[in-house]
Enzyme design. Structure first.
Site, PDB file in Angstrom:
ATOM      1  N   ASP A  49       0.823  -1.218   0.000  1.00 37.58           N
ATOM      2  CA  ASP A  49       0.000   0.000   0.000  1.00 37.58           C
ATOM      3  C   ASP A  49       0.853   1.263   0.000  1.00 37.58           C
ATOM      4  OD1 ASP A  49      -2.694   1.366   0.572  1.00 37.58           O
ATOM      5  OD2 ASP A  49      -1.427   2.152   2.179  1.00 37.58           O
ATOM      6  N   TYR A  54       2.858  10.176  -0.642  1.00 37.84           N
ATOM      7  CA  TYR A  54       3.917   9.734   0.273  1.00 37.84           C
ATOM      8  C   TYR A  54       5.273  10.130  -0.287  1.00 37.84           C
ATOM      9  CZ  TYR A  54       0.383   6.848   2.641  1.00 37.84           C
ATOM     10  OH  TYR A  54      -0.729   6.407   3.315  1.00 37.84           O
ATOM     11  N   GLN A 171     -10.035   2.226   4.173  1.00 35.84           N
ATOM     12  CA  GLN A 171      -8.869   2.319   5.078  1.00 35.84           C
ATOM     13  C   GLN A 171      -9.208   3.213   6.249  1.00 35.84           C
ATOM     14  OE1 GLN A 171      -4.812   3.298   4.103  1.00 35.84           O
ATOM     15  NE2 GLN A 171      -4.830   1.940   2.333  1.00 35.84           N
ATOM     16  N   TYR A 199      -4.929   0.951   9.328  1.00 38.28           N
ATOM     17  CA  TYR A 199      -3.602   1.581   9.359  1.00 38.28           C
ATOM     18  C   TYR A 199      -3.245   2.080  10.759  1.00 38.28           C
ATOM     19  CZ  TYR A 199      -5.568   6.390   8.547  1.00 38.28           C
ATOM     20  OH  TYR A 199      -6.235   7.585   8.610  1.00 38.28           O
ATOM     21  N   LYS A 210       9.055  -1.721  22.018  1.00 38.21           N
ATOM     22  CA  LYS A 210      10.522  -1.531  22.054  1.00 38.21           C
ATOM     23  C   LYS A 210      10.927  -0.198  22.670  1.00 38.21           C
ATOM     24  CE  LYS A 210      10.936  -4.935  18.665  1.00 38.21           C
ATOM     25  NZ  LYS A 210      10.499  -5.028  17.301  1.00 38.21           N
ATOM     26  N   ALA A 273       7.416  -0.429   7.967  1.00 33.79           N
ATOM     27  CA  ALA A 273       8.646  -1.014   8.523  1.00 33.79           C
ATOM     28  C   ALA A 273       9.832  -0.180   8.082  1.00 33.79           C
ATOM     29  CB  ALA A 273       8.809  -2.448   8.039  1.00 33.79           C
ATOM     30  N   GLN A 278      12.151  -5.732  10.958  1.00 33.52           N
ATOM     31  CA  GLN A 278      10.760  -5.360  11.296  1.00 33.52           C
ATOM     32  C   GLN A 278       9.782  -6.039  10.334  1.00 33.52           C
ATOM     33  OE1 GLN A 278      10.264  -1.110  11.475  1.00 33.52           O
ATOM     34  NE2 GLN A 278      11.454  -0.908  13.351  1.00 33.52           N
TER      35      GLN A 278
HETATM   36  N1  LIG Z   1      -5.035   6.133   4.543  1.00 38.23           N
HETATM   37  C1  LIG Z   1      -4.326   6.908   5.325  1.00 38.23           C
HETATM   38  O1  LIG Z   1      -4.639   8.094   5.522  1.00 38.23           O
HETATM   39  C2  LIG Z   1      -3.125   6.334   6.012  1.00 38.23           C
HETATM   40  C3  LIG Z   1      -2.534   7.026   7.077  1.00 38.23           C
HETATM   41  C4  LIG Z   1      -1.444   6.454   7.723  1.00 38.23           C
HETATM   42  C5  LIG Z   1      -0.962   5.224   7.281  1.00 38.23           C
HETATM   43  N2  LIG Z   1      -1.539   4.585   6.215  1.00 38.23           N
HETATM   44  C6  LIG Z   1      -1.011   3.284   5.707  1.00 38.23           C
HETATM   45  O2  LIG Z   1      -0.779   2.390   6.782  1.00 38.23           O
HETATM   46  C7  LIG Z   1       0.610   2.024   6.837  1.00 38.23           C
HETATM   47  C8  LIG Z   1       1.028   1.751   8.261  1.00 38.23           C
HETATM   48  O3  LIG Z   1       0.841   2.871   9.055  1.00 38.23           O
HETATM   49  P1  LIG Z   1       2.037   3.613   9.821  1.00 38.23           P
HETATM   50  O4  LIG Z   1       3.269   3.493   8.997  1.00 38.23           O
HETATM   51  O5  LIG Z   1       1.538   4.923  10.220  1.00 38.23           O
HETATM   52  O6  LIG Z   1       2.085   2.908  11.158  1.00 38.23           O
HETATM   53  P2  LIG Z   1       2.624   1.796  12.031  1.00 38.23           P
HETATM   54  O7  LIG Z   1       2.629   0.526  11.275  1.00 38.23           O
HETATM   55  O8  LIG Z   1       1.813   1.935  13.246  1.00 38.23           O
HETATM   56  O9  LIG Z   1       4.123   2.243  12.362  1.00 38.23           O
HETATM   57  C9  LIG Z   1       5.143   2.064  11.460  1.00 38.23           C
HETATM   58  C10 LIG Z   1       6.453   2.363  12.179  1.00 38.23           C
HETATM   59  O10 LIG Z   1       6.496   1.642  13.376  1.00 38.23           O
HETATM   60  C11 LIG Z   1       7.788   1.103  13.587  1.00 38.23           C
HETATM   61  N3  LIG Z   1       7.657  -0.345  13.543  1.00 38.23           N
HETATM   62  C12 LIG Z   1       6.967  -1.108  12.658  1.00 38.23           C
HETATM   63  N4  LIG Z   1       7.102  -2.408  12.934  1.00 38.23           N
HETATM   64  C13 LIG Z   1       7.869  -2.481  14.036  1.00 38.23           C
HETATM   65  C14 LIG Z   1       8.366  -3.554  14.805  1.00 38.23           C
HETATM   66  N5  LIG Z   1       8.075  -4.798  14.485  1.00 38.23           N
HETATM   67  N6  LIG Z   1       9.144  -3.261  15.874  1.00 38.23           N
HETATM   68  C15 LIG Z   1       9.442  -1.992  16.202  1.00 38.23           C
HETATM   69  N7  LIG Z   1       8.996  -0.927  15.503  1.00 38.23           N
HETATM   70  C16 LIG Z   1       8.225  -1.168  14.431  1.00 38.23           C
HETATM   71  C17 LIG Z   1       8.673   1.644  12.471  1.00 38.23           C
HETATM   72  O11 LIG Z   1       9.236   2.900  12.868  1.00 38.23           O
HETATM   73  P3  LIG Z   1      10.638   3.056  13.672  1.00 38.23           P
HETATM   74  O12 LIG Z   1      11.532   1.958  13.266  1.00 38.23           O
HETATM   75  O13 LIG Z   1      11.132   4.410  13.312  1.00 38.23           O
HETATM   76  O14 LIG Z   1      10.248   3.005  15.123  1.00 38.23           O
HETATM   77  C18 LIG Z   1       7.651   1.911  11.375  1.00 38.23           C
HETATM   78  O15 LIG Z   1       8.040   2.891  10.459  1.00 38.23           O
HETATM   79  C19 LIG Z   1       1.303   3.189   6.121  1.00 38.23           C
HETATM   80  O16 LIG Z   1       2.577   2.875   5.668  1.00 38.23           O
HETATM   81  C20 LIG Z   1       0.321   3.465   4.999  1.00 38.23           C
HETATM   82  O17 LIG Z   1       0.460   2.513   3.967  1.00 38.23           O
HETATM   83  C21 LIG Z   1      -2.625   5.117   5.605  1.00 38.23           C
END
Ligand SMILES: NC(=O)c1ccc[n+]([C@@H]2O[C@H](COP(=O)([O-])OP(=O)(O)OC[C@H]3O[C@@H](n4cnc5c(N)ncnc54)[C@H](OP(=O)(O)O)[C@@H]3O)[C@@H](O)[C@H]2O)c1
Length: 366
Positions: A49, A54, A171, A199, A210, A273, A278
């Site tokens: 996604d 982005y 989403q 998300y 962590k 990730a 991750q």
């Molecule tokens: N539709 C929308 O408006 C909208 C808005 C937001 C997101 N999204 C979608 O949803 C996806 C996911 O959301 P998100 O990126 O905000 O949130 P998330 O998955 O809650 O957080 C991602 C961040 O968390 C950390 N992380 C992920 N897995 C980990 C693990 N196993 N252990 C430790 N830290 C970990 C990493 O950052 P660090 O390593 O820096 O800690 C990573 O960049 C986005 O990439 C996007 O595709 C959509």
């Protein structure tokens, strides 16, 4: 765990998708970002996604390079509707000509001639849904996009939209401090067979298990926008889940993602990730089963938390207001986005906006 069908569509996806919002930003080098996407697919995730905004298109470009040699293994999802104003601010534009152009630009960056799931990132209150639905149907007809999804829609917007065009997905944010939108959308999604694409399951990593609580976040780190008391609560919830994670020999992140992907109506959980490890950990969140009693324990932990992001708001000044096609008052706020507000709201007012993007009232004069 088998792949899940999204709504009534022909799309079947692994229940954990790779979120590419921070791709190439947190993993500084492009090669690392490409490797993250390829590793995710290699491990069995077929849902990727991204969105045109982005990193100003860079995320789509990286995804395009990463999946070029394995296009048919990937259910490719991107989003459009946000454009830049002449001042460089993001705002919604779902007029037909804008949608056509956005899809064309995304295809080019993604190096492909079709998008499996094209999602409206945010609704545009100045364009009638019908006009946008018509152009998306036209694009489905030409085969450039295969399915249409939406994102950040309220329950009544989703209800109205699903009457116009087949929509297998929506989403929305869902994590242990943000569950209101899920609750509101659930009945509409069940009624119209719309799969939820979750998300921010780990609240930008705050609930990964962590963090120690001693971290400080730079001003340009999005986690600095979360009120400190909620950062503390996130870390506390993660710590409370540690014994349960140990019981299954899993990490806290895997426990949380596993819990969320088994919530009703969830099609896929999108996790970002910043490293290969991750990705490996996150994909591993799907491949095991949690006992029902332990799921109840998690519910209890989460319900015991008074604080929530749903109760928080931020304030913005209204830069402009105008009436839309239906006679609603639409405010453009200083950060560029538009939303429907009561008729009494006028240019210069400061207003409160919820984390789900809803108008909550005028802010008190300071
Ligand atoms: N539709 C929308 O408006 C909208 C808005 C937001 C997101 N999204 C979608 O949803 C996806 C996911 O959301 P998100 O990126 O905000 O949130 P998330 O998955 O809650 O957080 C991602 C961040 O968390 C950390 N992380 C992920 N897995 C980990 C693990 N196993 N252990 C430790 N830290 C970990 C990493 O950052 P660090 O390593 O820096 O800690 C990573 O960049 C986005 O990439 C996007 O595709 C959509």
């Amino acid at each position: 765990m088998s792949n899940r069908r999204l709504g009534k569509s022909g799309l079947y996806v692994f229940p954990i998708g790779l979120g590419c919002r921070t791709l190439g930003y947190k993993s500084a080098k492009e090669e690392e970002a490409i490797a993250i996407v390829q590793r995710a697919v290699e491990l069995g995730t077929n849902f990727v996604d991204t969105a045109n905004i982005y990193r100003k298109g860079k995320s789509e470009e990286i995804v395009g390079k990463a999946i070029n040699s394995m296009r048919n293994k990937v259910v490719l999802a991107t989003k459009g509707s946000i454009v830049r104003t002449p001042e460089g601010l993001p705002t919604q534009d779902l007029r037909p000509e804008s949608v056509r152009q956005a899809v064309k630009d995304s295809l080019k960056r993604l190096q492909t001639d079709y998008i499996d799931l094209y999602q409206i990132h945010y609704p545009d209150p100045l364009t009638p849904f019908k006009e946008t639905a018509e152009v998306l149907k036209e694009l489905v007809g030409t085969g450039t996009i295969k399915n249409v999804g939406v994102s950040n829609f309220s329950s009544h917007e989703l209800e109205e939209w699903t009457n116009l065009i087949e929509t297998p997905t929506v989403q929305l944010p869902y994590n242990f401090l943000q569950r209101e939108l899920y609750t509101k959308l659930l009945p509409v999604c069940q009624k119209h067979d719309v799969s939820m694409m979750i998300y921010t399951p780990l609240l930008m990593g705050l609930m990964s298990g962590k963090l120690t609580g001693n971290e400080t976040f730079a001003e340009n780190d999005e986690r600095s926008t979360i009120p400190p008391s909620l950062v503390k609560t996130s870390i506390s919830i993660a710590n409370q889940l540690k014994p349960l994670a140990d019981k299954y020999n899993k990490t806290v992140a895997q426990v949380i993602v596993n819990f969320i992907l088994n919530q009703p109506q969830v099609g896929c959980v999108l996790v970002g990730a910043s490293s290969l490890s991750q990705v490996e950990e996150n994909v591993g969140a799907a491949k095991w089963t949690m006992q029902a009693g332990d799921r109840k324990k998690i519910e209890k932990t989460v319900h015991g938390t008074e604080e929530s992001l749903d109760k928080q708001y931020f304030t913005q000044q209204v830069a402009e207001t105008r009436l839309n096609y239906a006679g609603n008052n639409v405010a453009t706020i200083e950060m560029g986005l538009k939303l429907v507000v009561p008729h009494a709201v006028k240019k210069g007012d400061r207003i409160k906006i919820s984390w789900n993007g809803e108008y909550l009232g005028c802010a008190e004069e300071s």
